[in-house]
Motif scaffolding. Structure first.
Motif, PDB file in Angstrom:
ATOM      1  N   GLU A 186       6.614  -5.221   0.388  1.00 26.55           N
ATOM      2  CA  GLU A 186       6.172  -5.155  -1.008  1.00 26.55           C
ATOM      3  C   GLU A 186       4.901  -5.971  -1.235  1.00 26.55           C
ATOM      4  O   GLU A 186       4.153  -5.703  -2.187  1.00 26.55           O
ATOM      5  CB  GLU A 186       7.297  -5.680  -1.893  1.00 26.55           C
ATOM      6  N   ALA A 187       4.674  -6.949  -0.381  1.00 27.20           N
ATOM      7  CA  ALA A 187       3.446  -7.742  -0.444  1.00 27.20           C
ATOM      8  C   ALA A 187       2.435  -7.242   0.589  1.00 27.20           C
ATOM      9  O   ALA A 187       1.356  -6.761   0.249  1.00 27.20           O
ATOM     10  CB  ALA A 187       3.755  -9.219  -0.214  1.00 27.20           C
ATOM     11  N   ASP A 188       2.788  -7.341   1.867  1.00 26.15           N
ATOM     12  CA  ASP A 188       1.819  -7.096   2.932  1.00 26.15           C
ATOM     13  C   ASP A 188       1.434  -5.630   3.070  1.00 26.15           C
ATOM     14  O   ASP A 188       0.248  -5.306   3.189  1.00 26.15           O
ATOM     15  CB  ASP A 188       2.379  -7.623   4.253  1.00 26.15           C
ATOM     16  N   GLN A 189       2.408  -4.724   3.088  1.00 23.60           N
ATOM     17  CA  GLN A 189       2.068  -3.315   3.292  1.00 23.60           C
ATOM     18  C   GLN A 189       1.302  -2.754   2.101  1.00 23.60           C
ATOM     19  O   GLN A 189       0.374  -1.955   2.272  1.00 23.60           O
ATOM     20  CB  GLN A 189       3.336  -2.501   3.550  1.00 23.60           C
ATOM     21  N   VAL A 190       1.675  -3.151   0.894  1.00 29.46           N
ATOM     22  CA  VAL A 190       0.919  -2.709  -0.282  1.00 29.46           C
ATOM     23  C   VAL A 190      -0.528  -3.199  -0.176  1.00 29.46           C
ATOM     24  O   VAL A 190      -1.481  -2.438  -0.380  1.00 29.46           O
ATOM     25  CB  VAL A 190       1.581  -3.222  -1.576  1.00 29.46           C
ATOM     26  N   ALA A 191      -0.690  -4.487   0.166  1.00 31.53           N
ATOM     27  CA  ALA A 191      -2.038  -5.051   0.262  1.00 31.53           C
ATOM     28  C   ALA A 191      -2.851  -4.367   1.362  1.00 31.53           C
ATOM     29  O   ALA A 191      -4.031  -4.044   1.169  1.00 31.53           O
ATOM     30  CB  ALA A 191      -1.946  -6.553   0.511  1.00 31.53           C
ATOM     31  N   ARG A 192      -2.239  -4.152   2.508  1.00 25.62           N
ATOM     32  CA  ARG A 192      -2.963  -3.524   3.620  1.00 25.62           C
ATOM     33  C   ARG A 192      -3.410  -2.105   3.269  1.00 25.62           C
ATOM     34  O   ARG A 192      -4.556  -1.710   3.544  1.00 25.62           O
ATOM     35  CB  ARG A 192      -2.090  -3.505   4.872  1.00 25.62           C
ATOM     36  N   GLN A 193      -2.520  -1.336   2.685  1.00 29.13           N
ATOM     37  CA  GLN A 193      -2.873   0.047   2.388  1.00 29.13           C
ATOM     38  C   GLN A 193      -3.954   0.130   1.311  1.00 29.13           C
ATOM     39  O   GLN A 193      -4.842   0.985   1.374  1.00 29.13           O
ATOM     40  CB  GLN A 193      -1.640   0.828   1.974  1.00 29.13           C
ATOM     41  N   LEU A 194      -3.887  -0.739   0.323  1.00 28.51           N
ATOM     42  CA  LEU A 194      -4.950  -0.758  -0.673  1.00 28.51           C
ATOM     43  C   LEU A 194      -6.269  -1.222  -0.058  1.00 28.51           C
ATOM     44  O   LEU A 194      -7.343  -0.678  -0.362  1.00 28.51           O
ATOM     45  CB  LEU A 194      -4.568  -1.664  -1.839  1.00 28.51           C
ATOM     46  N   CYS A 195      -6.194  -2.216   0.813  1.00 25.79           N
ATOM     47  CA  CYS A 195      -7.405  -2.725   1.467  1.00 25.79           C
ATOM     48  C   CYS A 195      -8.055  -1.646   2.329  1.00 25.79           C
ATOM     49  O   CYS A 195      -9.280  -1.504   2.358  1.00 25.79           O
ATOM     50  CB  CYS A 195      -7.059  -3.957   2.296  1.00 25.79           C
TER      51      CYS A 195
END
Length: 288
Positions: free
Chosen positions: A47-56
């Motif tokens: 919920e933190a890392d995968q969301v951030a990575r995909q948006l990045c």
């Protein structure tokens, strides 16, 4: 993509930011908070890392906030009353010091200020810094929106709230949602007793403070807000009711029900619904 970590201090506690700098930035910046009933969660959960990575990967700079968690006093109220339930591993527990409201709420405002001041270094635009989160993290995002509005200086370009909890007392479910919740074990449906325990654990006697649960307070002047609710989720009633309040307050509001989902689905790595929500977030942030 470049990842870095920074320590900040606010409200008497040190907390951490993890920044995700895109290789090909498009301008938006998102300050993002994970959920976990204010007691659980970290920067490595999907919920933190995968969301951030995909948006990045799509060109959005993300500042993920490892805010100070609340004590664990409410934990017994969240477990099945009879001890029966799915055989799940216990959530990871942070060894960091814990604190109740307003610590995390003030930290999100500080994280926004840091992101605004460092947006250009992340490849972003200081005028396009949005604040968002999931579940308790969405609550903290809305709280930050209220604080920053009232402060009268820099404010977020928008808010992005995924399966948020925004009410001290979640509105009663309707017949349609009750049918969706019926197959679930009661302890997974956020019954009122569990929510009351979470509220008290996080905020103590301050649960009526508008910076704890913004619903029912003056929402005029908040930035444009996206709300994405899970379909089979009692907290959907909170997100939908809050969307109506925002609209009545003159706030540009978009509310979406992600079909076929339950609370916390952004933690389901590889989920089509999670990917769809991240694409919705990207479209929203690009337009903000």
């Amino acid at each position: 993509m470049q990842l870095d970590e920074i320590d900040l201090e606010a409200a008497g506690h040190t907390f951490r930011l993890r920044t995700y700098q895109p290789a090909e930035p498009h301008g938006p910046v998102l300050v993002w908070m994970h959920g976990g009933a204010f007691m659980f969660g970290d920067l490595d959960m999907p919920e933190a890392d995968q969301v951030a990575r995909q948006l990045c990967e799509r060109g959005v700079a993300v500042v993920s906030v490892d805010y100070t968690l609340a004590p664990l006093d409410a934990l017994p109220a969240l477990l099945p009353a009879d001890g029966a339930g799915p055989d799940l591993p216990p959530p990871p527990l942070s060894p960091a010091p814990r604190a109740r409201f307003p610590v995390a709420s003030l930290q999100i405002a500080a994280a926004f200020d840091w992101a605004t001041g460092n947006a250009k270094n992340l490849g972003g635009d200081p005028q396009r810094v949005s604040v968002g989160g999931a579940s308790a993290g969405a609550n903290l995002a809305a709280s930050a929106g209220m604080r920053l509005r009232d402060r009268g200086t820099d404010r977020p370009a928008s808010l992005a709230l995924v399966y948020p909890v925004l009410h001290n007392e979640v509105p009663a479910v309707n017949d349609e949602l009750a049918a969706l919740l019926a197959p679930l074990p009661p302890f997974l449906t956020f019954p009122p007793a569990s929510m009351a325990a979470i509220n008290h654990n996080y905020a103590g006697e301050s649960v009526t403070d508008p910076y704890v649960y913004p619903a029912g307070h003056d929402l005029r002047g908040l930035p444009a807000t996206l709300i994405i609710n899970a379909e089979a989720d009692r907290l959907r009633m909170s997100g939908e009711a809050f969307a109506a309040e925002l609209a009545l307050a003159g706030v540009d509001t978009t509310v979406i029900r992600e079909r076929g989902t339950g609370h916390g689905y952004l933690n389901e790595t590889g989920s089509l619904a999670a990917d769809r929500t991240i694409e919705r977030l990207f479209a929203w942030l690009t337009a903000a």
